[in-house]
Design an enzyme around this catalytic site. Sequence first.
Site, PDB file in Angstrom:
ATOM      1  N   ARG A  47       3.321  13.508   6.637  1.00 21.78           N
ATOM      2  CA  ARG A  47       2.657  12.997   7.828  1.00 21.78           C
ATOM      3  C   ARG A  47       3.536  13.290   9.050  1.00 21.78           C
ATOM      4  O   ARG A  47       4.756  13.374   8.943  1.00 21.78           O
ATOM      5  CB  ARG A  47       2.446  11.485   7.756  1.00 21.78           C
ATOM      6  CG  ARG A  47       1.619  10.989   6.609  1.00 21.78           C
ATOM      7  CD  ARG A  47       1.338   9.490   6.799  1.00 21.78           C
ATOM      8  NE  ARG A  47       2.477   8.763   7.342  1.00 21.78           N
ATOM      9  CZ  ARG A  47       3.425   8.200   6.588  1.00 21.78           C
ATOM     10  NH1 ARG A  47       3.392   8.297   5.265  1.00 21.78           N
ATOM     11  NH2 ARG A  47       4.435   7.541   7.159  1.00 21.78           N
ATOM     12  N   SER A  50       6.260  10.715   9.416  1.00 21.96           N
ATOM     13  CA  SER A  50       7.011  10.371   8.217  1.00 21.96           C
ATOM     14  C   SER A  50       8.505  10.262   8.499  1.00 21.96           C
ATOM     15  O   SER A  50       9.109  11.151   9.117  1.00 21.96           O
ATOM     16  CB  SER A  50       6.779  11.411   7.121  1.00 21.96           C
ATOM     17  OG  SER A  50       7.628  11.170   6.017  1.00 21.96           O
ATOM     18  N   ASP A  82       1.024   6.743  -6.389  1.00 25.64           N
ATOM     19  CA  ASP A  82      -0.300   6.694  -7.019  1.00 25.64           C
ATOM     20  C   ASP A  82      -1.340   6.012  -6.142  1.00 25.64           C
ATOM     21  O   ASP A  82      -2.483   6.467  -6.042  1.00 25.64           O
ATOM     22  CB  ASP A  82      -0.232   5.926  -8.353  1.00 25.64           C
ATOM     23  CG  ASP A  82       0.544   6.669  -9.414  1.00 25.64           C
ATOM     24  OD1 ASP A  82       0.545   7.911  -9.401  1.00 25.64           O
ATOM     25  OD2 ASP A  82       1.157   6.001 -10.265  1.00 25.64           O
ATOM     26  N   GLU A  83      -0.940   4.903  -5.501  1.00 28.63           N
ATOM     27  CA  GLU A  83      -1.920   4.085  -4.794  1.00 28.63           C
ATOM     28  C   GLU A  83      -2.454   4.743  -3.524  1.00 28.63           C
ATOM     29  O   GLU A  83      -3.492   4.327  -3.000  1.00 28.63           O
ATOM     30  CB  GLU A  83      -1.332   2.708  -4.475  1.00 28.63           C
ATOM     31  CG  GLU A  83      -0.180   2.693  -3.486  1.00 28.63           C
ATOM     32  CD  GLU A  83       1.180   2.845  -4.132  1.00 28.63           C
ATOM     33  OE1 GLU A  83       2.181   2.443  -3.509  1.00 28.63           O
ATOM     34  OE2 GLU A  83       1.239   3.389  -5.253  1.00 28.63           O
ATOM     35  N   LYS A 130      10.943  12.971 -17.294  1.00 29.10           N
ATOM     36  CA  LYS A 130      11.152  11.661 -17.929  1.00 29.10           C
ATOM     37  C   LYS A 130      12.405  10.996 -17.377  1.00 29.10           C
ATOM     38  O   LYS A 130      13.348  10.654 -18.080  1.00 29.10           O
ATOM     39  CB  LYS A 130      11.226  11.812 -19.446  1.00 29.10           C
ATOM     40  CG  LYS A 130       9.944  12.316 -20.085  1.00 29.10           C
ATOM     41  CD  LYS A 130       8.722  11.537 -19.590  1.00 29.10           C
ATOM     42  CE  LYS A 130       8.730  10.089 -20.018  1.00 29.10           C
ATOM     43  NZ  LYS A 130       7.588   9.330 -19.420  1.00 29.10           N
ATOM     44  N   ASP A 190       3.134   5.889 -20.283  1.00 30.36           N
ATOM     45  CA  ASP A 190       4.036   5.653 -19.164  1.00 30.36           C
ATOM     46  C   ASP A 190       3.807   4.261 -18.570  1.00 30.36           C
ATOM     47  O   ASP A 190       4.761   3.509 -18.346  1.00 30.36           O
ATOM     48  CB  ASP A 190       3.825   6.721 -18.090  1.00 30.36           C
ATOM     49  CG  ASP A 190       4.818   6.601 -16.950  1.00 30.36           C
ATOM     50  OD1 ASP A 190       5.985   6.971 -17.153  1.00 30.36           O
ATOM     51  OD2 ASP A 190       4.433   6.143 -15.857  1.00 30.36           O
ATOM     52  N   GLU A 194       6.529   1.110 -18.771  1.00 35.33           N
ATOM     53  CA  GLU A 194       7.002   0.456 -17.547  1.00 35.33           C
ATOM     54  C   GLU A 194       6.741  -1.051 -17.585  1.00 35.33           C
ATOM     55  O   GLU A 194       7.598  -1.854 -17.218  1.00 35.33           O
ATOM     56  CB  GLU A 194       6.304   1.068 -16.333  1.00 35.33           C
ATOM     57  CG  GLU A 194       6.697   2.496 -16.035  1.00 35.33           C
ATOM     58  CD  GLU A 194       5.779   3.158 -15.027  1.00 35.33           C
ATOM     59  OE1 GLU A 194       6.117   4.254 -14.562  1.00 35.33           O
ATOM     60  OE2 GLU A 194       4.715   2.590 -14.704  1.00 35.33           O
ATOM     61  N   GLU A 226      26.649 -11.758 -18.523  1.00 34.97           N
ATOM     62  CA  GLU A 226      26.139 -11.689 -19.895  1.00 34.97           C
ATOM     63  C   GLU A 226      24.718 -11.144 -19.978  1.00 34.97           C
ATOM     64  O   GLU A 226      24.364 -10.481 -20.957  1.00 34.97           O
ATOM     65  CB  GLU A 226      26.198 -13.077 -20.544  1.00 34.97           C
ATOM     66  CG  GLU A 226      27.601 -13.584 -20.807  1.00 34.97           C
ATOM     67  CD  GLU A 226      28.393 -12.652 -21.717  1.00 34.97           C
ATOM     68  OE1 GLU A 226      27.789 -12.009 -22.595  1.00 34.97           O
ATOM     69  OE2 GLU A 226      29.625 -12.561 -21.531  1.00 34.97           O
TER      70      GLU A 226
END
Length: 338
Positions: A47, A50, A82-83, A130, A190, A194, A226
């Site tokens: 953009r 950006s 993704d969104e 990965k 995936d 997650e 711990e």
Amino acid sequence: MKVYYDKDANLGALREKRIAIIGYGSQGFAQANNLRDSGCQVTVGLRHDSASRVKAEQAGLATLPVAQAAAEADVVMMLVPDEVAADVYAKDVAESMLPGKYLGFSHGFSIHFGFIKPPPEVSVFMVAPKGPGHLVRHEYTRGAGVPCLLAVHQDPNGDAKQTGLAYASAIGGGRAGVIETSFREETETDLFGEQAVLCGGLTALIKAGFETLVEAGYAPEMAYFECLHEMKLIVDLLYEGGISEMRYSISNTAQYGDMTRGPVVINDETKQRMKGLLAEIQSGAFANEWMKENRNGKQRFRQLEAETRDHRIEKVGAGLRAMMPWLAANKLVDKATN
């Protein structure tokens, strides 16, 4: 399962194509720089406003508005979150998806759940490292690589697999191994990993352990060491040699506690809840929920994010990490450049 390496890839053919990396987040940063260093023609589409534009240009990469970068490229790699991918595709990329072009992804989410539907004349492949982008770049610069998954969604030209394999090789995946899969398998496994183990399951387990010790009257600093700090020691052993090698390296007391008490915490009831999460992923319920959350301004997302920042384990951890400056000496993430 088919696994490919650099020797199986035709990197020369990819170098003749113009590649547009759409987005310069973790994966965009890594893949654009690795491709450039592998001799490929790379442009980063961003953009006009950006904040990543300066970072990309300081790295020596050419930048263009998203629509122009997509129009001028032979291979368009969608590496935005993704969104927002569907909106970016519809607004700035779809018009450029002409016959003979290639559309790539590093996660099958948008294709598998139908948020992006490319025309049938366009080749669609996936190369999914990965590991996070900062690790993809780190391993590449030291002459190694992160394993990648390779999948083809549609192949009108008959060479989508070869193009995807060359792309995986160019970002370093061929050094470690490129595993053939499908968009469905990559996406669903995936998301499950997650949610149930790597991120959701792990962070919830850490916080629950910390809270249990603190509520029982133990020092928060002891609880942090711990339940969180020492996690890296165990994960490194698991990463290098699996569960058995990790158990070989710890004390007999720790191993006996692991084998007899671990199943008390993570048991058949936990597994049933995991199956419920997997069912939500497979049905598309989670994907639709996440896209709706984005449309609503991510209100719940930001609330949960703030709750984590305010959790006592984060405040205790910040203080303890400040006592260990060597932890920051070789960080994978440098927010000023990537």
